[in-house]
Structure formats: structure tokens, C-alpha cells
Design an enzyme around this catalytic site. Structure first.
Site, PDB file in Angstrom:
ATOM      1  N   GLY B  57       0.785  -1.227   0.000  1.00  0.00           N
ATOM      2  CA  GLY B  57       0.000   0.000   0.000  1.00  0.00           C
ATOM      3  C   GLY B  57       0.814   1.273   0.000  1.00  0.00           C
ATOM      4  O   GLY B  57       1.968   1.278  -0.413  1.00  0.00           O
ATOM      5  N   SER B  58       0.177   2.335   0.488  1.00  0.00           N
ATOM      6  CA  SER B  58       0.768   3.671   0.412  1.00  0.00           C
ATOM      7  C   SER B  58       1.993   3.813   1.302  1.00  0.00           C
ATOM      8  O   SER B  58       2.053   3.275   2.402  1.00  0.00           O
ATOM      9  CB  SER B  58      -0.273   4.697   0.842  1.00  0.00           C
ATOM     10  OG  SER B  58       0.347   5.936   1.080  1.00  0.00           O
ATOM     11  N   THR B  59       2.949   4.612   0.816  1.00  0.00           N
ATOM     12  CA  THR B  59       4.145   4.905   1.612  1.00  0.00           C
ATOM     13  C   THR B  59       3.807   5.711   2.860  1.00  0.00           C
ATOM     14  O   THR B  59       4.612   5.774   3.787  1.00  0.00           O
ATOM     15  CB  THR B  59       5.167   5.721   0.787  1.00  0.00           C
ATOM     16  OG1 THR B  59       4.517   6.884   0.281  1.00  0.00           O
ATOM     17  CG2 THR B  59       5.717   4.912  -0.364  1.00  0.00           C
ATOM     18  N   VAL B  60       2.634   6.329   2.879  1.00  0.00           N
ATOM     19  CA  VAL B  60       2.198   7.053   4.076  1.00  0.00           C
ATOM     20  C   VAL B  60       2.096   6.088   5.268  1.00  0.00           C
ATOM     21  O   VAL B  60       2.132   6.500   6.423  1.00  0.00           O
ATOM     22  CB  VAL B  60       0.844   7.756   3.815  1.00  0.00           C
ATOM     23  CG1 VAL B  60       0.332   8.455   5.054  1.00  0.00           C
ATOM     24  CG2 VAL B  60       1.002   8.762   2.690  1.00  0.00           C
TER      25      VAL B  60
END
Lengths: 391, 259
Positions: B57-60
Site C-alpha cells: 500500500g501507500s508509503t504514508v
């Protein structure tokens, strides 16, 4: 991983806590990617800048880094943030968001990062040279730097790039090494040569090849075309490096025998366009993904000069860097007659979902991210088509 | 039982296992104010050893891990099968001990484990029993034994010729003895063998060393430990629902090795 005595000392905490944490992160990432050691870098470009994306966790992380005395040791620039730091009210930003966002900028500044907040640092204040090792985290910018300039970087993440900026080093693997920069596929492209066609070409190729390294034949992109195409390939796929025959600096040195050849023409571009376009309605037209170059600002000004603003509710934003905005005051004045010329930001990292649902763009990169990051329907059109809506 | 993995993020921690069997995204996957998962069991991961195959998923997601830490809801440690950038970054910046290259199948929800993120080891408080398992192959058919319904382990299932390694015995000595006792077949040096692997069954961990014997002919005569035998093709082993876990996978690896 093999570390020098100096690097080992940093890892052991002899150079302070923030340096140690930075080294722990580089070593951990190096292990994950099988790096044998670290390499010195000449510059960094950091993502993790918009409060919208990093949230309170990211803000606290930056607070703690600054409290720990973290300072960058090489030229480091920052990605766009969620708003123009002065004109945020014109972007429908609420004061709570603005306060947090300004704090994020301040914290990066405190670490010595140049807070020019642009996704095109290579046009202004962070211009790497051929063969330079760098640690860049903006997917479009790093692909441009790898490909058009011939600098060397992997797709860094926000904290990884910051760690690299602090140490002046990054893990030596992937695109830092000659053997990983060879093309993996040949693209024979047949397009009309407009900037929009380059954006759609990037979309078609990124979708098709994922993380491959394309070698293009049959095109000769100008800087703006390459910028747009790089952004599209990095968003539709995860392409971090491309070569263009006769154009990019490393393109001459490869043996192309046996590589798969893919033809991309009108049919593929049409499919790419259909993939991106989800509405004919528009509330906001946002230009400048990636940030408008000086030439683009001038081209848009030429198209709008002498025209009058159509009296409708459609807003138009021109997103660029502060440096470009300062360099062409005449043209900026023309654009301002139609909508704000914004610096520091773009529609993808700004919380536009708070006031609109349909956005017009000529960027395939924005077309990929607007639905997921901003809950938008997308009207994807050529620049001149978009301008017809407001002038 | 000490399991050797790879050190990713420094530090020591002890806790009970919370396990997710799919690649996991911290962004959207967990509430940062409570540490409660938004998926599957809705378990609380705060101060637990969080076991999942890998991140996605997102690097966030890295910052979401930091946010968990700020709220005092971070996991005590993380164990992955293979680390990727997002979780690695989040673990290091949030000072969560992390080890990867560990077979996550070995852990069960609620196990107590110690994670040493500095030397890359995980220790699991569980009984570990060493066994030797032998694939006897004649004419591309594999000897499979039927275990009795009242067997103490893997009852009613199908297995290769398997038995415990006794004190003072090496695995290969155990293999030769077990084959003789259970089938009256006499064998010598094995044609191939694998490094030990682990199979979890309830609260027992079986450490299995697998041997290959290719014989020209064999006539099994069973003792009371098994109720029957059959010669199976490779495909039959794969498709047999009663076959003991991992038999086909490890047998494939063994045959690959022996050519």
C-alpha cells in the site's frame, strides 16, 4: 552490508541520535534491497511534504527529527505542499490545515531543506549533473533526473530520502549501478508530438510495462514533453528510468538485441485517454502537473492573451514553482486574469475534495491520482481544450 | 525454540502474537488512536508482536506507524516473512523492533514470543520435537503410510516414513532406524536431504529433516505404528487431502535438489 569506519561510528551513535536513526534507516533499507554498501550523494529531493498526505504522524515525526537536531548535509529540496503558503485562502483551505501545513514547511526549513516546494527542482534550485548519485523521492522528478539528465537515483520514500539527505549517502543498489540501467523493452512510438500525446504515451507505456526500463524510438521529446511523459510513466506504472534514442544521454550505449518491441500508436493512446477520462463535467481546471515550466507559462499566456474570462463557476489554477512565477511577471499577469498562479502546491496534494468533485487536467499523472487521492472524477483533455472552458 | 531471521529494526521486545495472513497496509488497516485493526479479527495490536507476511500500500503507512507510536499504540515488535520499504521505514523511525525472513506459519495467535531486532532472532515458547522423515521412491512412486486414528499426532492422516529423533541419535540414524522398524526395509546413505524445516501442529513444533531414498525395489512390512501403506505418484501426493501439511512442498524441494 559493508560500512566504512565512519559509517559504522554513525550507526553506533557516536555522531548523535538523529544521525544514528538516519543510518539505521539506510542500513535497514539497504538490507531489504540487498545493497552491499552506501554511496555518497550530491543532492536529495524529499517527499512527505503535504500535511494532507503525511497527517499528524508525519508532522510529529518531523517535530521529533528537528528536536533531535537533524540537519541535512547536501543540497536538499522539498516536494509541493497542500497549499500556496500565501494564497491558501483562494484554494478554499481551512485555517487549521494551513497552520499545520505551515508548520511542516517550517520544520523542513529548520533541518536546512530548501523549502521551494516544487516537483520540478531540476528546473530551478536542484540541478544534478550527469552521473551524479542522488536520493530523490518525487517519482516524476527522479525519473526525469535519471533519464533526461543521467543522474542516478532509486525511487526513494520520504523518510529514506531525508535520512540520505542528513548523511549525504544512500544505499548503493538498483539504478545507482550500471548493470541495472539497461533498457528492458523497446517502445516504437508513433504520436503527434504534442505535449498531451507525450503524457498519454507515458500512460500507455507505464500501464503496459510496470517497472521496466523502456527504450524509445521514433520520438524526440523537448524538456516539457519528457517531464510530462516521465510523470505519466511513474504514475501509471513505476518506471524510474527511460531512454530515448538520440535524446537522452545514456541511450547510445546499449545492446538492444533480443529486447521485446512494443508499438504504441493512435489506438493505444486512445485507450490510455479513455482509461483516464471519467467525466465531461468540470468544476476546477488545474494545470501544472508536474509544475509548469517557464516555457509552459509563456505558451499559456500566448493562448490567453487578448481573450476574456468566460463568466462561469469553473475555477482554473496554474500550478508552478515560485521561481518560475518570479521569472515571468508579464505572463503571470495575463494568467491571473483567469485564475490564480499558485506556487508551492498542486491539485493532487491539496485537499480539493473539500470543495469540488470534477477536475480537468491535461496530465496523465494527475489523471491517475485525482480519483484515489482526491476522490475526483477527471476530465482529461489537451491544454487548448481545457482553456476553451474559461476563455 | 530460537528461530533465526534477519535483523531489520533494532531492539528487544516480548509479547503475544497477533497475526494477519495477508499483506498488510498500515494506512487504512489500523486505527492509530486505539491500535485496533480495521480488518479480519479486529484485534488490538498495541504492545503485541504483530506477525504478517509483508507490507503493502501507500508509503504514508510509515507515518501511520509513527502515529501509532505517538499514541502509545504501536506493536511491541513486528515479524515479517519478507520486509519491504514501507514497514521497514515505519519500524525504524518508530523504534519498533523488527525481524524478517521468518516463516510466519510457525506462529499462532496468542503465542508468547521474544523478538530480538538487533540480532535478528525470534524465540517462541513452545515444545519442539525433532523428527526424521523419509521419502522412499521406487519407479517414481512414493511410499506413503496411513497413520492410525488413535495416533498421538497427525492421527488418521497420510505421511512419509517418519519418527522422532531419539536422544544421542543423528537425524539420518533416526531415519534408517525408523524405516527398518516401520517397514522392515533396510537402507543406508540417503540420496539427498534437506535442511530441517518446521511444521506447526497445535502447541507443538515439529522440526523435520527430510531424506530421499531411491530404491530399485521394496516390500514394506508394517509394524503396529501404521495401519496401511500405498505407493503414490507425485501428483497423488499433491492432491491427497489427508497428506500431512507441507509434505508436497518439501518433497518438491528435495526432488529439485536431487535432480
Amino acid at each position: 552490508m559493508l560500512l566504512t569506519r565512519d559509517e559504522q561510528a554513525a550507526l553506533d551513535g557516536e555522531k548523535g541520535v538523529s544521525t544514528q536513526k538516519a543510518m539505521e534507516l539506510l542500513v535497514a533499507l539497504g538490507k531489504v534491497y540487498g545493497a552491499e554498501g552506501l554511496v555518497d550523494i550530491t543532492s536529495a529531493h524529499l517527499s512527505g511534504a503535504s500535511y494532507k498526505t503525511i497527517g499528524d504522524g508525519g508532522l510529529k515525526y518531523l517535530e521529533d527529527m528537528v528536536a533531535g537536531g537533524a540537519k541535512v548535509s547536501v543540497r536538499s529540496t522539498l516536494n509541493p505542499v497542500g497549499m500556496d503558503r500565501e494564497r491558501w485562502r483562494e484554494m478554499h483551505i481551512d485555517p487549521h490545515f494551513a497552520e499545520k501545513q505551515l508548520r511542516v514547511i517550517e520544520l523542513y526549513g529548520a533541518m536546512g531543506v530548501m523549502t521551494s516546494c516544487s516537483c520540478t527542482p531540476y528546473l530551478n534550485d536542484n540541478v544534478p549533473g550527469f552521473g551524479d548519485h542522488i536520493a530523490w523521492a518525487e517519482s516524476s522528478a527522479l525519473s526525469f533526473a535519471n533519464s533526461y539528465i543521467g543522474a542516478r537515483t532509486n525511487r526513494e520514500g520520504g523518510p529514506g530520502a531525508l535520512a540520505a539527505a542528513i548523511l549525504g549517502k544512500t544505499a548503493n543498489y538498483g539504478l545507482h549501478l550500471d548493470e541495472n540501467r539497461k533498457p528492458t523493452v523497446i517502445i516504437d512510438a508513433d504520436i503527434d508530438g504534442s505535449m498531451f500525446s507525450y503524457s498519454l504515451l507515458g500512460q500507455a507505456v507505464g500501464t503496459r510495462i510496470g517497472n521496466g526500463i523502456p527504450y524509445y524510438r521514433g520520438i524526440s521529446p523537448a524538456l516539457e514533453d519528457a517531464k510530462s511523459m516521465a510523470a505519466a510513466m511513474a504514475a501509471a506504472g513505476s518506471v524510474a528510468l527511460f531512454h530515448v534514442e538520440g535524446v537522452t544521454p545514456e541511450a547510445g550505449g546499449f545492446d538492444l538485441d533480443g529486447l521485446e518491441v512494443i508499438h504504441i500508436g493512435e489506438r493505444e493512446l486512445k485507450a490510455a485517454h479513455e482509461q483516464l477520462n471519467s467525466t465531461d463535467d468540470v468544476q476546477l481546471i488545474a494545470l501544472g502537473c508536474p509544475h509548469l515550466s517557464e516555457k509552459e507559462v509563456k505558451d499559456i499566456a500566448a493562448l490567453l492573451k487578448g481573450k476574456t474570462r468566460i463568466d462561469n463557476d469553473v475555477e482554473i489554477w496554474f500550478c508552478t514553482s515560485a521561481a518560475v512565477r518570479d521569472r515571468c511577471p508579464e505572463e503571470v499577469r495575463i494568467l491571473e486574469g483567469f485564475g490564480p498562479v499558485l506556487a508551492d502546491t498542486c491539485m493532487v496534494v491539496s485537499p480539493i475534495e473539500g470543495f469540488c468533485q470534477c477536475t480537468g487536467t491535461n496530465s496523465a499523472k494527475a489523471g491517475n491520482y485525482l480519483p484515489t487521492l482526491c476522490s475526483q472524477k477527471v476530465m482529461c483533455r489537451d491544454l487548448s481544450e481545457l482553456l476553451k472552458v474559461i476563455a | 525454540m530460537i528461530i533465526k531471521g534477519r535483523a531489520i529494526s533494532n531492539g528487544l521486545a516480548k509479547g503475544k502474537v497477533v497475526k494477519v495472513d495477508e499483506p498488510f497496509s498500515f494506512l487504512g488497516g489500523v486505527d492509530t488512536k486505539t491500535g485496533i485493526l480495521r480488518i479480519g479479527s479486529k484485534a488490538d495490536i498495541s504492545d503485541k508482536v504483530f506477525v504478517f507476511p509483508c507490507g503493502k500500500g501507500s508509503t504514508v503507512g510509515s507515518f501511520v506507524m509513527y502515529d501509532l507510536m505517538v499514541h502509545g499504540k504501536a506493536p511491541a515488535a513486528i515479524i515479517n516473512r519478507s520486509a519491504e520499504t514501507i514497514v521497514t521505514t515505519g519500524a525504524v523511525i518508530s523504534s519498533i523492533p523488527m525481524v524478517d525472513m521468518v516463516n510466519t506459519d510457525l506462529f499462532k495467535e496468542g503465542d508468547t514470543v521474544y523478538v530480538n531486532g538487533t540480532d535478528g532472532t525470534v524465540s517462541l515458547e513452545i515444545a519442539c520435537i525433532k523428527t526424521a522423515s523419509s521419502a522412499i521412491i521406487v519407479d517414481d512412486r512414493i511410499l506413503v503410510l496411513h497413520r492410525p486414528e488413535d495416533a498421538r499426532s497427525f492421527s488418521g492422516r497420510h505421511s512419509l516414513v517418519v519418527g522422532k529423533v531419539e536422544r544421542g541419535e543423528t537425524p539420518v540414524e533416526a531415519a534408517i532406524r525408523e524405516i527398518r522398524e516401520e517397514t522392515r526395509i533396510h537402507v543406508g546413505k540417503p540420496d539427498a536431504q534437506l535442511e530441517p524445516f518446521f511444521v506447526r501442529e497445535g502447541d507443538i513444533l515439529w522440526e523435520v529433516t527430510l531424506f530421499l531414498y531411491r530404491l530399485d525395489s521394496a516390500e514394506p512390512v508394517l509394524n503396529q505404528e501404521n495401519t496401511g501403506f500405498e505407493w503414490m505418484t507425485f501428483e497423488e501426493v499433491r492432491d491427497d487431502p489427508l497428506m500431512v501439511d507441507k509434505t508436497f512442498e518439501m518433497l518438491s524441494r528435495l526432488l529439485d535438489r536431487s535432480g
